[in-house]
Design an enzyme around this catalytic site. Structure first.
Site, PDB file in Angstrom:
ATOM      1  N   PHE A 129     -11.481  14.144 -35.740  1.00  0.00           N
ATOM      2  CA  PHE A 129     -11.695  15.105 -34.662  1.00  0.00           C
ATOM      3  C   PHE A 129     -11.561  14.527 -33.258  1.00  0.00           C
ATOM      4  O   PHE A 129     -12.364  14.801 -32.393  1.00  0.00           O
ATOM      5  CB  PHE A 129     -13.062  15.793 -34.824  1.00  0.00           C
ATOM      6  CG  PHE A 129     -13.304  16.305 -36.211  1.00  0.00           C
ATOM      7  CD1 PHE A 129     -14.292  15.767 -36.996  1.00  0.00           C
ATOM      8  CD2 PHE A 129     -12.522  17.321 -36.719  1.00  0.00           C
ATOM      9  CE1 PHE A 129     -14.506  16.230 -38.284  1.00  0.00           C
ATOM     10  CE2 PHE A 129     -12.734  17.792 -37.999  1.00  0.00           C
ATOM     11  CZ  PHE A 129     -13.737  17.239 -38.778  1.00  0.00           C
ATOM     12  N   HIS A 130     -10.542  13.711 -33.025  1.00  0.00           N
ATOM     13  CA  HIS A 130     -10.263  13.197 -31.694  1.00  0.00           C
ATOM     14  C   HIS A 130      -8.848  13.578 -31.269  1.00  0.00           C
ATOM     15  O   HIS A 130      -8.075  12.727 -30.851  1.00  0.00           O
ATOM     16  CB  HIS A 130     -10.409  11.672 -31.646  1.00  0.00           C
ATOM     17  CG  HIS A 130     -11.816  11.203 -31.801  1.00  0.00           C
ATOM     18  ND1 HIS A 130     -12.123   9.947 -32.251  1.00  0.00           N
ATOM     19  CD2 HIS A 130     -12.992  11.802 -31.566  1.00  0.00           C
ATOM     20  CE1 HIS A 130     -13.427   9.799 -32.295  1.00  0.00           C
ATOM     21  NE2 HIS A 130     -13.976  10.922 -31.878  1.00  0.00           N
ATOM     22  N   PRO A 131      -8.495  14.858 -31.347  1.00  0.00           N
ATOM     23  CA  PRO A 131      -7.133  15.227 -30.948  1.00  0.00           C
ATOM     24  C   PRO A 131      -6.952  15.135 -29.432  1.00  0.00           C
ATOM     25  O   PRO A 131      -7.883  15.389 -28.676  1.00  0.00           O
ATOM     26  CB  PRO A 131      -6.992  16.661 -31.434  1.00  0.00           C
ATOM     27  CG  PRO A 131      -8.379  17.189 -31.480  1.00  0.00           C
ATOM     28  CD  PRO A 131      -9.269  16.010 -31.794  1.00  0.00           C
TER      29      PRO A 131
END
Length: 196
Positions: A129-131
């Site tokens: 979840f680090h886009p």
């Protein structure tokens, strides 16, 4: 936390290994917490070559976009993760730690070929979840914002978050995103780049 090279010939580390004193399993839908005593160790590619995209679902702003993560599209990402998994096993097999290891829960198969690792990774991998990069900063035709975070072609609109990063940073995105926020606040307060 370990930053390491998946291949010794690389100039910079391309993997980050996470060690957590809590057992958990990430799925696309939930975080499953396991009963103690469990240590979770996972590798992630610091600068993946796989690249996803998003599109609008339809013309309504109320509907969420369609997100295509395209995890593990690039073979280099798969090779790096396999190297990370093997290195994690080496760490747990080292004498100071080995005597505390009861069993390996996943993948749990002692002998693994690279094909076995790839099958496991393709089945179990999820995003952390680090886009970034959906509104990248730059001057090229694909850039969304300029160096003062203003959206190209729209007056008095800025984007101030991790989406302006043209490329994923090598570590966690938290600190760089806070710095983007600080810089954005300074730009807004000073009026730099603002058109009246």
């Amino acid at each position: 936390m370990v930053f390491m090279r998946s291949d010794p010939s690389l100039r910079d580390p391309d993997l980050q290994l996470h060690f957590t004193p809590v057992g958990y399993k990430l799925t696309p839908d939930e975080l499953i917490v396991l009963k103690d005593p469990v240590v979770t160790a996972i590798p992630n590619v610091s600068r993946p070559e796989s690249c996803g995209h998003l599109t609008l679902r339809n013309g309504s702003f109320r509907d969420p976009p369609r997100i295509f993560a395209r995890l593990l599209d690039a073979e280099s990402d798969v090779r790096a993760l396999i190297a990370g998994c093997k290195y994690i096993r080496r760490i747990f097999a080292a004498p100071p730690l080995a005597r505390h290891v009861i069993e390996e829960l996943a993948p749990g198969k002692p002998e693994m070929t690279d094909a076995d690792w790839e099958e496991f990774l393709r089945r179990e991998s999820v995003t952390v979840f680090h886009p970034v990069g959906t509104c990248k900063m730059g001057a090229d035709p694909t850039a969304v914002v300029d160096s003062t975070l203003r959206v190209h072609g729209i007056e008095n609109l800025r984007v101030v978050d991790a989406s302006i990063m043209p490329h994923l940073v090598s570590g966690n995105t938290n600190a760089p995103t806070m710095m983007i926020g600080e810089r954005g606040a300074d730009l807004i307060l000073s009026g730099e780049g603002r058109k009246e």
